[in-house]
Design an enzyme around this catalytic site. Sequence first.
Site, short mmCIF file in Angstrom:
data_model
loop_
_atom_site.label_atom_id
_atom_site.label_comp_id
_atom_site.label_asym_id
_atom_site.label_seq_id
_atom_site.Cartn_x
_atom_site.Cartn_y
_atom_site.Cartn_z
N LYS A 56 0.85 -1.20 0.00
CA LYS A 56 0.00 0.00 0.00
C LYS A 56 0.89 1.25 0.00
CE LYS A 56 -3.94 1.96 2.60
NZ LYS A 56 -4.79 1.81 3.80
N SER A 97 -9.71 1.93 2.87
CA SER A 97 -8.83 2.65 1.98
C SER A 97 -7.82 1.76 1.24
CB SER A 97 -8.09 3.72 2.77
OG SER A 97 -7.26 3.12 3.75
N SER A 142 -9.90 -0.51 7.03
CA SER A 142 -9.32 -0.39 5.68
C SER A 142 -8.63 -1.62 5.11
CB SER A 142 -8.34 0.78 5.64
OG SER A 142 -9.07 1.97 5.51
#
Length: 490
Positions: free
Chosen positions: A83, A158, A182
Amino acid sequence: MSAIANHSQLTIHEAHQLLKTRQISAVELARTCLARIREVEPELQALVTVTDELALSQAQKAEALIAAGDAQSPLSGIPVLIKDNMCTRGVRTTCSSRMLGDFVPPYDATVVEKLTSCHAVIVGKTNMDEFAMGSSTENSAFFPTRNPWDRSRVPGGSSGGSAVGVAAGEAIYALGSDTGGSIRQPAGFCSVTGLKPTYGRVSRYGLVAFASSLDQIGPLTQDVADCALVLNAIAGYDPRDSTSVPYPAPDYTQCLTDDLNGLRLGVPKEYFVEGMQPEVATVIRTAISRLEELGAGIDWEVSLPHTPYALAAYYIIAPSEASANLARYDGVKYGFSYLETNNMWQAMEKTRQRGFGPEVKRRIMLGTYALSAGYYDAWYLKAQKVRTLIRQEFDQAFEKYDALVTPTSPTVPFRIGEKVDDPLQMYLSDVCTLPINIAGLPAVSIPAGFADGLPVGMQIIGKPFSEETILKIAYAFQQATDWHKRKPAI
Ligand code: GLN
């Protein structure tokens, strides 16, 4: 084409066997993922950066070690996505924000360092909601990511890019971060396995901070066995993160048995919230019955009455901490800088005005308000008290139950654009995941079935540092079902 799809959708344990027995090479595997990325990225847009060169050089090194019989880790030579809020030395780390659009960190996050020392192969950095604020990956300053099960829908957020990358076979696994859901919510929306470890279990050194009392890093994988392998590599004490705990991490693969006899599971009714899609509730109830057939004792009538207050408490605490953490982006130290003025205050103001997107600004304003003199007691302090009540309620529940089982989200993936203009609706998509961060607990989301052809995730919540218990339950479920083996047609 089918060979490409097949190899990149191997699990870690399958790929490891093929590498070890020299049926494929690490370089071949990296090339397969890079080819898959080229094939699907125009449609999915899960990645902010593709690290071709890095991947091939890491794959060559891994391959040499494997050939010499020196590869100790099951992650050696296996492609991974990171990420884009975790620092990667020499590789742009943007947080999907204009503010960090050109930021190239001079160091690796601890988790990246740990994976690299296992000779993992990093193929790219994944798209996310800006600074991890959001539930749909639509808050990225660059582009929205699309759900591979239905490209008109969001992948969740996210960590949407990480979930899509794994679901679509752009890499074999990924790392995400979870402040309020997330990792788990996008895992649920994309039908992959996602674990948020206990607060303090995995080092956050080198993770761009959002809300420091809530943030945790964890794996997104094709199945639970892989999840245990990745957790083995990243868990443990790190002197560079003062919140990481000095407990030794066990070998998480040891708990993977399919016998649930003697385990007591609770189903808290407050997680079947009003407004929940009835088809989602049905899928989850069916999945829980499956756990019962596997030997677990189920109490279907557990009540955690403070649950409804978690959302409100979260949206005071997380923005408050974010407003403090994001104060560092002033255009002076690093990141985006507005230079067309000689006035320092104006430079700072314009830097923040142009560097941050609307959701980030909303959070900074909410947090600054909640922390300001006169409002601190009414908002921040109150939220912290609610936090304590929620934590105590979980403590009491865990005196009776080994784990709690809930839906991961109240709905299936929603349409792109459906909630962007209504922040409260967007915030509601995390009602089932937020309380877990508030209490610092571990929780895993696993594929539980489909409603109207779209993925539904089941969340299993454990007491602090009981990752082994929730992984064991999740593993048993995956031994008895094949939801996690279904792949989107792309
Ligand atoms: N969706 C929640 C938020 O917007 C949680 C995000 C996260 O876990 N990073 O804050």
